[in-house]
Scaffold this active site. Structure first.
Site, PDB file in Angstrom:
ATOM      1  N   HIS A  29       0.811  -1.220   0.000  1.00 30.73           N
ATOM      2  CA  HIS A  29       0.000   0.000   0.000  1.00 30.73           C
ATOM      3  C   HIS A  29       0.844   1.269   0.000  1.00 30.73           C
ATOM      4  CE1 HIS A  29       0.327  -0.156   4.532  1.00 30.73           C
ATOM      5  NE2 HIS A  29       0.318   1.155   4.384  1.00 30.73           N
ATOM      6  N   ASP A  60       0.163  -7.601   1.473  1.00 31.22           N
ATOM      7  CA  ASP A  60       0.617  -6.219   1.590  1.00 31.22           C
ATOM      8  C   ASP A  60       2.143  -6.104   1.636  1.00 31.22           C
ATOM      9  OD1 ASP A  60       0.170  -3.508   1.599  1.00 31.22           O
ATOM     10  OD2 ASP A  60      -0.082  -3.366   3.760  1.00 31.22           O
ATOM     11  N   SER A 143       4.483   3.114   7.633  1.00 29.66           N
ATOM     12  CA  SER A 143       4.192   1.900   6.867  1.00 29.66           C
ATOM     13  C   SER A 143       5.445   1.416   6.138  1.00 29.66           C
ATOM     14  CB  SER A 143       3.109   2.171   5.816  1.00 29.66           C
ATOM     15  OG  SER A 143       1.868   2.343   6.417  1.00 29.66           O
TER      16      SER A 143
END
Length: 257
Positions: A29, A60, A143
């Protein structure tokens, strides 16, 4: 990691150095919908353009290659199967996309083998399985960053955070973070770099249409932002199917006729 999105949007994340030649591990992402990728290495002060080697939509995970990189210091990877509740950890990342020296926050492992259903515009309803939960505060931009133990070994990759019974990144720290175990992330990265696709693994850059669409019943289109938060769009009418609400004129594959 800084990305440019369709419609001149921007997003930021973090990566972990896999090889001295410039392979970088991150979340899918982080690079989703990116029309360009720029990666800065704080330890050297150098910046590189990046291309997507491959990605796993379900787990992911993504791998990015830095153009012209050499002599980078790979991360020191540990064995995430040795983690237990109470293990001290440090979460490192590009908090709030500010760049420069990475932010580092301390905490401990609070649970193992956690399954969460992500909320947010980028990957709504996505279920991530067998995650490590930890208490080190994390923020948007973290992230893809490393979760390390007291010995400086990477034990996981920061991926999501809990806010008000939903799992996403928002513009505030959360001390309920979730990381992909590094054993899982590295196994997927090896498959990506081997060039072997699979049921969930795609090799090569992500295809882009250069359009923004809206899901009926959703209050926004699918856009970009930090982690699983952020986005842009318009309210969709009550119709079936995805509605094209904007076409970006100058994206690589977008054309208006």
């Amino acid at each position: 990691i800084d990305t440019t999105l369709g419609g001149d949007g921007r997003a930021a994340g973090t990566g972990i150095v896999l090889t001295s030649g410039g392979l970088i591990l991150t979340n899918n992402h982080v690079i989703a919908d990116a029309t360009s990728i720029s990666v800065s290495v704080p330890s050297t002060g150098q910046s590189y353009s990046g291309t997507v080697v491959g990605y796993d939509l379900v787990d992911d995970v993504a791998v990015v290659r830095l153009k012209g990189a050499s002599g980078l210091k790979p991360a020191n990877f540990g064995n995430s199967s040795s983690l237990s509740v109470g293990t001290p950890v440090v979460a490192i990342g590009n908090a709030l996309g500010q760049g420069g020296t990475p932010a580092a926050t301390e905490g401990s492992v609070t649970a193992l083998n956690q399954d969460i259903t992500v909320q947010g515009e980028i990957s709504p309803g996505e279920t991530l399985k067998n995650l490590v939960q930890f208490s080190a505060p994390i923020q948007p931009g973290d992230s893809g960053g490393p979760l390390v133990n007291a010995q400086g070994q990477v034990m996981g990759m920061d991926t999501a955070a809990a806010f008000d019974n939903s799992f996403r990144f928002q513009d505030a720290p959360s001390n309920a973070g979730f990381a992909i175990p590094i054993n899982t992330a590295l196994s997927i990265a090896r498959q990506i770099t081997s060039g072997k696709g699979g049921a969930n693994i795609n090799t090569g850059p992500r295809p882009l249409l250069g359009i923004e669409v809206s899901d009926p019943g959703s209050s926004s289109g699918f856009g970009g932002g930090f982690g699983f938060g952020g986005g842009f769009g318009q309210t969709a009418p009550s119709t079936s199917g995805a509605e094209v609400i904007q076409v970006y004129l100058h994206d690589p594959v977008a054309q208006v006729t």
